[in-house]
Design a protein around this motif. Structure first.
Motif, PDB file in Angstrom:
ATOM      1  N   ALA A  48      13.106 -59.184  13.538  1.00 64.03           N
ATOM      2  CA  ALA A  48      11.961 -58.437  14.072  1.00 64.03           C
ATOM      3  C   ALA A  48      11.877 -58.575  15.587  1.00 64.03           C
ATOM      4  N   SER A  49      12.106 -59.786  16.092  1.00 64.25           N
ATOM      5  CA  SER A  49      12.058 -60.001  17.541  1.00 64.25           C
ATOM      6  C   SER A  49      13.155 -59.215  18.243  1.00 64.25           C
ATOM      7  N   PHE A  50      14.354 -59.216  17.668  1.00 64.82           N
ATOM      8  CA  PHE A  50      15.478 -58.482  18.247  1.00 64.82           C
ATOM      9  C   PHE A  50      15.187 -56.994  18.283  1.00 64.82           C
ATOM     10  N   LYS A  51      14.690 -56.456  17.187  1.00 60.84           N
ATOM     11  CA  LYS A  51      14.397 -55.019  17.144  1.00 60.84           C
ATOM     12  C   LYS A  51      13.324 -54.642  18.172  1.00 60.84           C
ATOM     13  N   ALA A  52      12.369 -55.520  18.381  1.00 64.35           N
ATOM     14  CA  ALA A  52      11.323 -55.254  19.374  1.00 64.35           C
ATOM     15  C   ALA A  52      11.910 -55.220  20.779  1.00 64.35           C
ATOM     16  N   LEU A  53      12.826 -56.142  21.072  1.00 69.30           N
ATOM     17  CA  LEU A  53      13.477 -56.157  22.382  1.00 69.30           C
ATOM     18  C   LEU A  53      14.341 -54.920  22.579  1.00 69.30           C
ATOM     19  N   VAL A  54      15.058 -54.517  21.533  1.00 73.73           N
ATOM     20  CA  VAL A  54      15.886 -53.312  21.630  1.00 73.73           C
ATOM     21  C   VAL A  54      15.023 -52.094  21.912  1.00 73.73           C
ATOM     22  N   GLN A  55      13.879 -52.012  21.267  1.00 69.59           N
ATOM     23  CA  GLN A  55      12.977 -50.883  21.498  1.00 69.59           C
ATOM     24  C   GLN A  55      12.492 -50.859  22.951  1.00 69.59           C
ATOM     25  N   ARG A  56      12.156 -52.027  23.484  1.00 71.29           N
ATOM     26  CA  ARG A  56      11.718 -52.088  24.882  1.00 71.29           C
ATOM     27  C   ARG A  56      12.851 -51.699  25.831  1.00 71.29           C
ATOM     28  N   ARG A  57      14.076 -52.145  25.517  1.00 72.92           N
ATOM     29  CA  ARG A  57      15.213 -51.757  26.364  1.00 72.92           C
ATOM     30  C   ARG A  57      15.473 -50.261  26.260  1.00 72.92           C
ATOM     31  N   ALA A  58      15.285 -49.687  25.073  1.00 80.09           N
ATOM     32  CA  ALA A  58      15.460 -48.244  24.896  1.00 80.09           C
ATOM     33  C   ALA A  58      14.450 -47.452  25.718  1.00 80.09           C
ATOM     34  N   GLN A  59      13.328 -48.088  26.010  1.00 77.22           N
ATOM     35  CA  GLN A  59      12.327 -47.464  26.871  1.00 77.22           C
ATOM     36  C   GLN A  59      12.620 -47.731  28.339  1.00 77.22           C
ATOM     37  N   ARG A  60      13.803 -48.280  28.595  1.00 77.26           N
ATOM     38  CA  ARG A  60      14.385 -48.512  29.912  1.00 77.26           C
ATOM     39  C   ARG A  60      13.733 -49.648  30.688  1.00 77.26           C
ATOM     40  N   GLU A  61      13.129 -50.578  29.954  1.00 78.36           N
ATOM     41  CA  GLU A  61      12.693 -51.816  30.590  1.00 78.36           C
ATOM     42  C   GLU A  61      13.961 -52.595  30.953  1.00 78.36           C
ATOM     43  N   PRO A  62      14.072 -53.149  32.170  1.00 83.27           N
ATOM     44  CA  PRO A  62      15.315 -53.809  32.580  1.00 83.27           C
ATOM     45  C   PRO A  62      15.716 -54.944  31.638  1.00 83.27           C
ATOM     46  N   LEU A  63      17.002 -55.014  31.355  1.00 84.27           N
ATOM     47  CA  LEU A  63      17.525 -56.084  30.513  1.00 84.27           C
ATOM     48  C   LEU A  63      17.125 -57.446  31.058  1.00 84.27           C
ATOM     49  N   GLN A  64      17.216 -57.600  32.386  1.00 81.34           N
ATOM     50  CA  GLN A  64      16.943 -58.902  32.995  1.00 81.34           C
ATOM     51  C   GLN A  64      15.485 -59.307  32.819  1.00 81.34           C
ATOM     52  N   HIS A  65      14.561 -58.334  32.790  1.00 86.18           N
ATOM     53  CA  HIS A  65      13.161 -58.658  32.528  1.00 86.18           C
ATOM     54  C   HIS A  65      13.001 -59.175  31.098  1.00 86.18           C
ATOM     55  N   LEU A  66      13.742 -58.593  30.174  1.00 89.59           N
ATOM     56  CA  LEU A  66      13.597 -58.961  28.767  1.00 89.59           C
ATOM     57  C   LEU A  66      14.139 -60.355  28.479  1.00 89.59           C
ATOM     58  N   ILE A  67      15.225 -60.728  29.166  1.00 91.90           N
ATOM     59  CA  ILE A  67      15.790 -62.061  28.929  1.00 91.90           C
ATOM     60  C   ILE A  67      15.339 -63.076  29.975  1.00 91.90           C
ATOM     61  N   GLY A  68      14.698 -62.578  31.056  1.00 99.43           N
ATOM     62  CA  GLY A  68      14.086 -63.468  32.033  1.00 99.43           C
ATOM     63  C   GLY A  68      14.994 -64.002  33.111  1.00 99.43           C
ATOM     64  N   ARG A  69      16.263 -63.573  33.126  1.00102.90           N
ATOM     65  CA  ARG A  69      17.197 -64.105  34.114  1.00102.90           C
ATOM     66  C   ARG A  69      18.185 -63.034  34.527  1.00102.90           C
ATOM     67  N   ALA A  70      18.780 -63.255  35.731  1.00104.63           N
ATOM     68  CA  ALA A  70      19.860 -62.403  36.214  1.00104.63           C
ATOM     69  C   ALA A  70      20.975 -63.296  36.719  1.00104.63           C
ATOM     70  N   TRP A  71      22.205 -62.962  36.360  1.00102.04           N
ATOM     71  CA  TRP A  71      23.362 -63.736  36.809  1.00102.04           C
ATOM     72  C   TRP A  71      23.957 -63.082  38.054  1.00102.04           C
ATOM     73  N   PHE A  72      24.397 -63.930  38.991  1.00102.03           N
ATOM     74  CA  PHE A  72      24.846 -63.440  40.285  1.00102.03           C
ATOM     75  C   PHE A  72      25.836 -64.447  40.851  1.00102.03           C
ATOM     76  N   ARG A  73      27.073 -64.028  41.070  1.00 98.80           N
ATOM     77  CA  ARG A  73      28.130 -64.928  41.528  1.00 98.80           C
ATOM     78  C   ARG A  73      28.177 -66.170  40.638  1.00 98.80           C
ATOM     79  N   HIS A  74      27.891 -67.353  41.181  1.00102.33           N
ATOM     80  CA  HIS A  74      27.993 -68.581  40.397  1.00102.33           C
ATOM     81  C   HIS A  74      26.626 -69.144  39.997  1.00102.33           C
ATOM     82  N   VAL A  75      25.559 -68.361  40.171  1.00103.81           N
ATOM     83  CA  VAL A  75      24.214 -68.866  39.878  1.00103.81           C
ATOM     84  C   VAL A  75      23.468 -67.861  39.009  1.00103.81           C
TER      85      VAL A  75
END
Length: 278
Positions: A48-75
């Motif tokens: 249920a949690s996964f499907k809710a996140l997929v729905q939010r991403r389908a509404q074009r909410e940024p992936l990084q907002h949904l998982i709370g982090r962004a990867w960049f170079r080595h950090v």
């Protein structure tokens, strides 16, 4: 689950549906993405949690907002509403700044580096990670973004300030070796062409910069001329359509040498560099 989620995201126009579906499922299950093939049963609550996140991403909410982090170079940095999500193409500009700081270090001096419009603090964080000997300073005007930068730089020695790039670091005038910036550069008239994830979720202060998108770059050119020591260098990201107009801001100022533009890994104009005459 992944196949169905990827199909839903593709239908919604998400550019990387398989990748995003896997990232969301790994986040839901609290495992590295590479471990997904090892997962056995998935509980009903997790489904249920996964499907809710997929729905939010389908509404074009940024992936990084949904998982709370962004990867960049080595950090990685924490991101969410109120701060610009770091883009992979900016890693090249950060890499240029790292190399420029290391070049100063090789001469036996401690490099002084300034990051204007730091946003989440990701470039400053990368510099602190890869050139820990450097004296790094960063500034952000937008209060919510500054709060994210505080969080991401809390365990570093970066001198983070809340202020305007046009007036920041009067105490460093004429002493800076490397100035780097990923400023706003989208022309106001380009509103409709901006990806929904950015237009609807990134702060507009981090996106738009006047009619031609160059207002912030013009301000940085003026500030860099005062902050950099003789021989110091500046690097600034710009839009792919500004491969000529952004460097022209520096050439037309008449106080820079070695003004060059650089392409990203896709071959598109991405950032300019220039040197203050010695």
């Amino acid at each position: 689950m992944l196949v169905e989620a990827a199909a839903r995201l593709a239908e919604a126009g998400v550019a990387s549906p398989e990748h995003d579906a896997a990232e969301l499922l790994a986040h839901t299950l609290d495992v590295p993405r590479s471990h997904l093939p090892l997962v056995g049963e998935v509980g009903a609550d997790q489904v249920a949690s996964f499907k809710a996140l997929v729905q939010r991403r389908a509404q074009r909410e940024p992936l990084q907002h949904l998982i709370g982090r962004a990867w960049f170079r080595h950090v990685s940095v924490a991101v969410g509403p109120g701060v610009f999500v770091p883009r992979p193409e900016t890693e090249l500009l950060a890499g240029w700044a790292v190399d420029a700081a290391r070049a100063v270090l090789a001469t036996g001096r401690t490099p002084t580096v300034v990051d204007l419009c730091t946003g989440s603090g990701v470039i400053a964080r990368s510099l602190a990670d890869e050139v820990p000997q450097a004296s790094i300073h960063a500034v952000e005007l937008d209060a919510p973004a500054h709060a994210w930068a505080e969080r991401n730089l809390a365990d570093t020695e970066v001198d983070l300030r809340h202020g305007d790039l046009a007036t920041a670091f009067d105490d460093l005038l004429g002493t800076v070796d490397v100035l780097v910036s990923n400023p706003p550069y989208v022309p106001l008239e380009a509103w409709e062409s901006v990806a929904l994830e950015a237009r609807d979720h990134d702060p507009h202060l981090a996106l738009f910069s006047g009619a031609d998108g160059l207002d912030a770059i013009r301000e940085i050119e003026r500030r860099a001329a005062r902050l950099l020591r003789p021989g110091g260098v500046v690097g600034i990201e710009h839009a792919d359509a500004q491969g000529e107009s952004a460097p022209a801001v520096f050439t037309e100022a008449g106080r820079w040498e070695e003004v060059r533009d650089h392409r990203d890994l896709a071959g598109r104009p991405r950032y300019l560099t220039a040197r203050r005459p010695r």
